[in-house]
Design an enzyme around this catalytic site. Structure first.
Site, PDB file in Angstrom:
ATOM      1  N   HIS A   1      66.897  37.857  43.592  1.00 21.04           N
ATOM      2  CA  HIS A   1      67.829  37.925  43.629  1.00 21.04           C
ATOM      3  C   HIS A   1      68.900  38.278  43.230  1.00 21.04           C
ATOM      4  O   HIS A   1      68.838  38.411  42.187  1.00 21.04           O
ATOM      5  CB  HIS A   1      68.283  36.079  43.885  1.00 21.04           C
TER       6      HIS A   1
ATOM      7  N   ARG B   1      64.864  35.586  55.548  1.00 22.13           N
ATOM      8  CA  ARG B   1      63.876  33.899  56.037  1.00 22.13           C
ATOM      9  C   ARG B   1      63.771  33.161  55.090  1.00 22.13           C
ATOM     10  O   ARG B   1      62.909  33.634  53.869  1.00 22.13           O
ATOM     11  CB  ARG B   1      62.635  33.653  56.475  1.00 22.13           C
TER      12      ARG B   1
END
Ligand code: GRF
Length: 207
Positions: free
Chosen positions: A105, A87
């Protein structure tokens, strides 16, 4: 330092944090926005409190994020790690946790922000790919970079083989970055992460 982990799925990065532990920090809470996320079972198996905060149960993003924030504060968390949390967090939440909120990431940022990073890296023909741990800012997959690890892209790589090579690095750099923060070995200056004086230079986890 008490660390809160937000996740949505598999939780292998959470597992890396659970396995690493250290005198200076521990995972104190794992929160998923997805009921039944496999990551929650990993936390439970390690005796770490878990919580599900399903975003669909809330009228809007602000109330969802208020619930997340309240849970993290109730657990007395000093650092929040986004480990596969799918989210986007709004500017208010990000501001409340400024420099106490990190993300992992699966690319060498600023290349390949967003989703499908391994497929896009293969399509782009890059020779090196990797992962990044960074402090979170309101802009997606942006913010001061704490640590990166690079892996070679091999001619016969598929999305899956490349993802697996990167993931193995993720599991090394994430606990390392959390340790640096917990031990106050890094700080943010002018939107750059710098080592605190007298610290030894950061290691290169690619080696
Ligand atoms: C990882 O590749 C992470 O970099 C990305 O989402 C994936 C989560 O994997 N943000 P896991 O749930 O930690 O196994």
């Amino acid at each position: 330092m008490r660390v809160g982990v937000l996740l949505s799925g598999r939780g292998s990065n959470l597992q890396a944090l659970l396995d690493a532990g250290a005198a200076s920090w521990k995972v104190a809470l794992a929160v998923s926005n997805v009921p039944g996320a496999p990551g929650l079972a990993r936390a439970e198996a390690a005796g770490v409190p878990v919580l599900t905060v399903p975003h669909r149960d809330f009228a809007d993003r602000a109330s969802f994020e208020d619930a997340l924030d309240a849970a993290l504060r109730a657990a007395d968390v000093g650092l929040v790690v986004l480990a596969g949390f799918m989210r986007v967090l709004g500017p208010e939440f990000v501001a409340r946790w400024r420099d106490r909120l990190v993300n992992i990431h699966p690319s060498l940022l600023p290349s390949f922000r967003g989703l499908d990073t391994h497929r896009r890296a293969l399509e782009a023909g890059v020779r090196w790919h990797g992962c990044t741990v960074h402090f979170v800012r309101a802009e997606l997959d942006a913010g001061p970079i704490i640590l990166q690890a690079a892996v070679p892209v091999r001619p016969d790589d598929t999305e899956e083989t490349l993802a697996a090579r990167v993931l193995a690095r993720e599991h090394r750099v994430l606990p390392m970055a959390v340790g640096w923060i917990a031990e106050s070995r890094v700080k943010v200056e002018n939107e750059r992460v710098v080592g605190v004086a007298s610290d030894r230079p950061p290691v290169n986890p690619s080696q």
